[in-house]
Scaffold this motif. Structure first.
Motif, short mmCIF file in Angstrom:
data_model
loop_
_atom_site.label_atom_id
_atom_site.label_comp_id
_atom_site.label_asym_id
_atom_site.label_seq_id
_atom_site.Cartn_x
_atom_site.Cartn_y
_atom_site.Cartn_z
N ALA A 1 11.71 -6.71 0.84
CA ALA A 1 11.84 -5.43 1.53
C ALA A 1 13.11 -4.68 1.16
CB ALA A 1 11.75 -5.58 3.04
N LYS B 1 11.00 -0.15 -0.96
CA LYS B 1 9.87 0.28 -0.12
C LYS B 1 8.56 0.22 -0.91
CE LYS B 1 12.22 3.14 3.29
NZ LYS B 1 12.24 4.45 3.97
N ARG C 1 4.49 -0.95 6.06
CA ARG C 1 5.76 -1.63 6.33
C ARG C 1 6.20 -2.39 5.08
NH1 ARG C 1 3.97 -5.25 11.17
NH2 ARG C 1 2.01 -5.12 10.01
N SER C 2 7.45 -2.78 5.05
CA SER C 2 7.98 -3.54 3.91
C SER C 2 8.20 -4.99 4.32
CB SER C 2 9.30 -2.93 3.43
OG SER C 2 9.12 -1.61 3.00
N GLY D 1 0.26 -4.79 5.57
CA GLY D 1 1.46 -3.99 5.81
C GLY D 1 1.26 -2.75 6.66
N PRO E 1 0.77 -0.51 9.94
CA PRO E 1 1.26 -0.70 11.31
C PRO E 1 0.20 -1.39 12.16
CG PRO E 1 1.70 1.53 10.55
CD PRO E 1 0.82 0.90 9.51
N THR F 1 11.09 -10.26 6.34
CA THR F 1 11.86 -9.65 5.27
C THR F 1 12.85 -10.69 4.73
OG1 THR F 1 13.47 -8.79 6.85
CG2 THR F 1 11.65 -7.33 6.23
#
Length: 287
Positions: free
Chosen positions: A184, A187, A194-195, A274, A276, A283
């Motif tokens: 992460a 990006k 999300r990362s 990834g 939401p 991470t």
């Protein structure tokens, strides 16, 4: 006498020597990320190995989902394969432009639908061109194939199965994305994601399996060592993941060359995980 493959990886020399065999189907399975131009289909139209047909990973997919290039139904794949002139007795060689980026996805897709007479061209179009071998912009004509799909559900994992696996740890998860995307520190290219990575997963970028100068696969001992150095136990089952299910298949192919076939692919991959929602994300390097 039907054409037999020497293994799951064939050389440019082998392909050149057998290119005129009528039962040989050559597939260009090149793929580029969304927004990258020219697109892979345009590259194919401009130049490809003679006799090659374009295997469009985005077209040959399930269009009932919002996720990219998910596996189609067996019935749909039968039609796609036949349209490409593939029959159940065809010998298939797959290549992509850099060497092993998306060819593994085509190899895995064919095998997942029961077609084992398929190999990847070592070094891909890159090596073919470096050796001065012929390319063309002419689209080959071919008869429609007769293909019967036999789907292997054990080759694929769903989001629900990967969620269950976090608790059970029955299978190791290895991610083919770059280290920066995995940790992460970089990006994701696809907006809204999300990362990070699936909790507990390992990381081995898919391009670690090839020679950066030639695009050729490393020898099997070096491939096995790369997986072991990433933390993988080669005696335990594996789920391969990546950004959208393409380069995960490069890891599956590398493991196959190393003698390991208890490998499944999480088809939704990070594009699904990834988003939401309720999927947990880690991470850092995960160690």
């Amino acid at each position: 006498m039907s054409l037999s493959l020497p293994g799951s990886l064939v050389t440019t020399e082998w392909l050149a020597a057998h290119i005129d065999r009528p039962e040989l189907v050559i597939l260009d399975g090149s793929f580029k990320l969304p927004g990258v131009t020219p697109i892979a289909a345009d590259d194919f139209a401009a130049r490809h190995i003679p006799k090659a047909r374009f295997f469009d990973i985005d077209k040959i997919a399930d269009h009932e989902t919002s996720l990219p290039h998910m596996l189609p139904s067996p019935e749909s794949f039968e039609q796609y394969a036949a349209d490409l002139g593939i029959s159940s007795d065809s010998t298939v060689v797959v290549y992509d432009t850099p060497g092993l980026m998306s060819a593994g996805r085509v190899w895995w897709t064919l095998r997942t639908f029961g077609h084992d007479k398929v190999a990847v061209l070592d070094g891909g179009l890159r090596k073919w061109l470096a050796e001065g071998r012929p390319v063309t912009d002419k689209i080959a004509s071919f008869a429609r194939g007769v293909f019967q799909a036999h789907f292997n559900p054990g080759a694929v994992r769903s989001k629900a199965q990967v969620l269950e696996n976090i608790a059970s740890q029955a299978e190791q998860v290895i991610d083919a994305r770059s280290a920066a995307r995995f940790t992460a520190t970089e990006k994701e290219a696809r907006p809204g994601l999300r990362s990070g990575h699936i909790p507990g997963s390992l990381n081995l970028p898919f391009n670690a399996l090839t020679n950066p100068q030639t695009g050729e696969l490393l020898d099997t001992a070096s491939i096995a060592k790369a997986f072991e150095q990433a933390g993988l136990n080669l005696s335990e089952p594996v789920i391969a993941s990546c950004g959208s299910g393409v380069t995960a298949a490069a890891l599956a192919f590398g493991l196959h060359l190393a003698g390991k076939d208890d490998v499944a692919i999480y088809d939704g991959a990070w594009t699904e995980w990834g988003r939401p929602g309720d999927t947990p994300v880690e991470t850092g390097d995960g160690k």
